[in-house]
Motif scaffolding. Structure first.
Motif, PDB file in Angstrom:
ATOM      1  N   PRO A   1      38.060  25.717  74.221  1.00 21.58           N
ATOM      2  CA  PRO A   1      37.773  25.775  72.953  1.00 21.58           C
ATOM      3  C   PRO A   1      38.781  24.883  72.646  1.00 21.58           C
ATOM      4  CG  PRO A   1      38.417  28.167  73.548  1.00 21.58           C
ATOM      5  CD  PRO A   1      37.685  27.417  74.628  1.00 21.58           C
ATOM      6  N   VAL A   2      39.170  23.989  73.341  1.00 14.48           N
ATOM      7  CA  VAL A   2      40.233  22.590  72.796  1.00 14.48           C
ATOM      8  C   VAL A   2      39.615  21.349  72.656  1.00 14.48           C
ATOM      9  CG1 VAL A   2      42.351  21.621  74.540  1.00 14.48           C
ATOM     10  CG2 VAL A   2      41.881  24.332  73.735  1.00 14.48           C
TER      11      VAL A   2
ATOM     12  N   THR B   1      35.235  24.291  67.148  1.00  8.16           N
ATOM     13  CA  THR B   1      35.689  24.569  68.484  1.00  8.16           C
ATOM     14  C   THR B   1      36.019  25.903  68.891  1.00  8.16           C
ATOM     15  OG1 THR B   1      37.777  23.151  67.689  1.00  8.16           O
ATOM     16  CG2 THR B   1      38.755  24.251  69.172  1.00  8.16           C
ATOM     17  N   SER B   2      35.267  26.790  67.786  1.00 10.66           N
ATOM     18  CA  SER B   2      34.507  28.505  68.059  1.00 10.66           C
ATOM     19  C   SER B   2      33.432  28.474  68.556  1.00 10.66           C
ATOM     20  CB  SER B   2      35.231  28.869  67.108  1.00 10.66           C
ATOM     21  OG  SER B   2      34.542  28.983  65.803  1.00 10.66           O
TER      22      SER B   2
ATOM     23  N   TYR C   1      44.563  15.442  65.737  1.00 10.88           N
ATOM     24  CA  TYR C   1      44.855  16.422  65.554  1.00 10.88           C
ATOM     25  C   TYR C   1      44.339  17.605  66.521  1.00 10.88           C
ATOM     26  CZ  TYR C   1      42.766  19.890  62.144  1.00 10.88           C
ATOM     27  OH  TYR C   1      42.264  21.318  60.640  1.00 10.88           O
ATOM     28  N   ALA C   2      45.088  17.937  66.736  1.00 15.63           N
ATOM     29  CA  ALA C   2      45.392  19.063  68.124  1.00 15.63           C
ATOM     30  C   ALA C   2      44.674  20.467  67.383  1.00 15.63           C
ATOM     31  CB  ALA C   2      46.572  19.646  68.470  1.00 15.63           C
ATOM     32  N   THR C   3      43.281  21.335  68.096  1.00 21.04           N
ATOM     33  CA  THR C   3      42.806  22.252  67.583  1.00 21.04           C
ATOM     34  C   THR C   3      42.325  22.688  68.834  1.00 21.04           C
ATOM     35  OG1 THR C   3      40.015  22.037  67.729  1.00 21.04           O
ATOM     36  CG2 THR C   3      41.145  21.352  65.833  1.00 21.04           C
ATOM     37  N   ASP C   4      42.557  24.351  68.730  1.00 17.49           N
ATOM     38  CA  ASP C   4      41.467  25.344  69.973  1.00 17.49           C
ATOM     39  C   ASP C   4      41.343  26.607  68.445  1.00 17.49           C
ATOM     40  OD1 ASP C   4      45.041  26.521  68.937  1.00 17.49           O
ATOM     41  OD2 ASP C   4      44.574  27.807  69.925  1.00 17.49           O
ATOM     42  N   SER C   5      40.408  27.469  69.798  1.00 19.96           N
ATOM     43  CA  SER C   5      39.822  28.691  69.008  1.00 19.96           C
ATOM     44  C   SER C   5      39.871  29.961  70.322  1.00 19.96           C
ATOM     45  CB  SER C   5      38.426  28.611  69.166  1.00 19.96           C
ATOM     46  OG  SER C   5      38.241  29.954  68.559  1.00 19.96           O
TER      47      SER C   5
ATOM     48  N   ARG D   1      31.949  35.671  63.320  1.00 22.98           N
ATOM     49  CA  ARG D   1      33.002  34.614  62.935  1.00 22.98           C
ATOM     50  C   ARG D   1      33.547  34.431  64.102  1.00 22.98           C
ATOM     51  NH1 ARG D   1      34.650  39.431  61.348  1.00 22.98           N
ATOM     52  NH2 ARG D   1      36.765  39.583  62.004  1.00 22.98           N
ATOM     53  N   GLY D   2      34.716  33.011  63.865  1.00 27.17           N
ATOM     54  CA  GLY D   2      34.881  31.857  64.678  1.00 27.17           C
ATOM     55  C   GLY D   2      36.496  32.126  64.382  1.00 27.17           C
ATOM     56  N   MET D   3      37.641  32.445  65.136  1.00 29.75           N
ATOM     57  CA  MET D   3      38.837  31.847  64.651  1.00 29.75           C
ATOM     58  C   MET D   3      39.835  30.459  65.090  1.00 29.75           C
ATOM     59  SD  MET D   3      41.878  31.927  63.024  1.00 29.75           S
ATOM     60  CE  MET D   3      43.349  31.787  62.372  1.00 29.75           C
TER      61      MET D   3
END
Length: 298
Positions: A184-185, A218-219, A255-259, A266-268
């Motif tokens: 999740p990245v 991402t999540s 935009y660097a995203t991770d979960s 639910r997903g954070m």
């Protein structure tokens, strides 16, 4: 005969107009509906318009954070009303609450904080290394066009229907029809498709709009699903944005995203936004609904 695609300048003008809320009374604003929009309002639109309403009620201080809760799906066919509440005006900080409504019902609550610009201690996280520049990556528009070839012709126009005023170029393109499990990245470059003026408040509103893109997915990555998966129900539940440094929304941002977690439907999701020269200009957090409904018995 198909209409020609809008030019980048037309797309940019359309987003500026969409975010330019109309003042109806003291601390009461109306946000325009998306021309030609159908279905559910994009969450970033409501956030961007609500931030603009809050900014219109504040002078001498810049927005540095916002926290929003989505309560109901907005209707693209209707304008949105924004009522601003001036909770606090101090020497250094001010806070505003904004209630967005349609048909007399709230669809979003937003709280924003503003600060007089000042100097202070500074440190920041490092920008991720070895990310290809945006010029080496395909845009979401190009990726959709390639994916549309897998669809029956009668479904292609809907899949390609809307032109996006934000050019998004992901490092790991999504698999629309056959998603596979992965870490999740993700990393995506983005910017508005043509130049805008020098109003910092407008650039912040555009960033708020774009910060709702490429985040919640991402999540879903570790589970091999996306919003097109049969039975998948997804929606943003809340959204938080912290603006650290000045930036331009018409220049490339990473935009660097991770979960870090998902559970209980639910997903954070978390995000860091960097300028091309490595400045960390914003941080984002969002929890979303990621519920896969079981098919009903035949």
């Amino acid at each position: 005969m198909d209409k020609p695609d809008p030019t980048p300048e037309q797309l940019t003008r359309g987003l500026i107009d969409l975010l330019d809320v109309e003042q109806l009374d003291v601390d009461l604003f109306r946000g325009a509906r998306l021309p030609g929009g159908r279905g559910r309002v994009f969450g970033g639109q409501v956030i961007g318009q609500a931030l603009q309403a809050a900014q219109r009620s504040t002078e001498g201080k810049d927005a540095h954070s916002l926290h929003a809760y989505f309560m109901r799906a907005g209707d693209d066919a209707l304008p949105i009303l924004f009522r601003v509440v001036r909770d606090f005006d101090g020497k250094s900080f001010a806070t505003r609450r904004v209630i967005a409504t349609q048909n007399g019902q709230p669809i979003l609550n937003l709280a924003a904080s503003f600060q007089v610009p000042e100097e202070g201690f500074h440190h920041q996280a490092e920008m991720p290394a070895n990310i290809p520049p945006p010029e080496e990556l395909k845009s979401e528009k190009e990726l959709r066009a390639e994916a549309a070839e897998q669809l029956p012709e009668k479904l292609r126009s809907a899949f390609l229907r809307r032109s996006n005023p934000i050019d998004v170029r992901p490092l790991y393109p999504r698999s629309w029809f056959h998603p596979v499990k992965r870490e999740p990245v993700n990393y995506s470059w983005f910017r508005i498709v043509s130049a805008v003026g020098d109003d910092p408040a407008l650039h912040r509103a555009i960033l708020a709009y774009a910060s709702d893109m490429a985040l919640m997915a991402t999540s879903m990555m570790p589970h091999g699903v996306n919003w097109m998966t049969p039975g998948m129900q997804s929606a943003s539940l809340d959204h938080a944005l912290w603006i650290h440094e000045p930036f331009r929304a018409d220049e490339w941002l990473l935009y660097a995203t991770d979960s870090p977690w998902a559970g209980h439907a639910r997903g954070m999701n978390r995000g860091q936004i960097f300028t091309r020269d490595g400045r960390l200009v914003a941080s984002v957090a969002q929890e979303g609904l990621i519920r896969q409904r079981q098919p009903k018995d035949q």
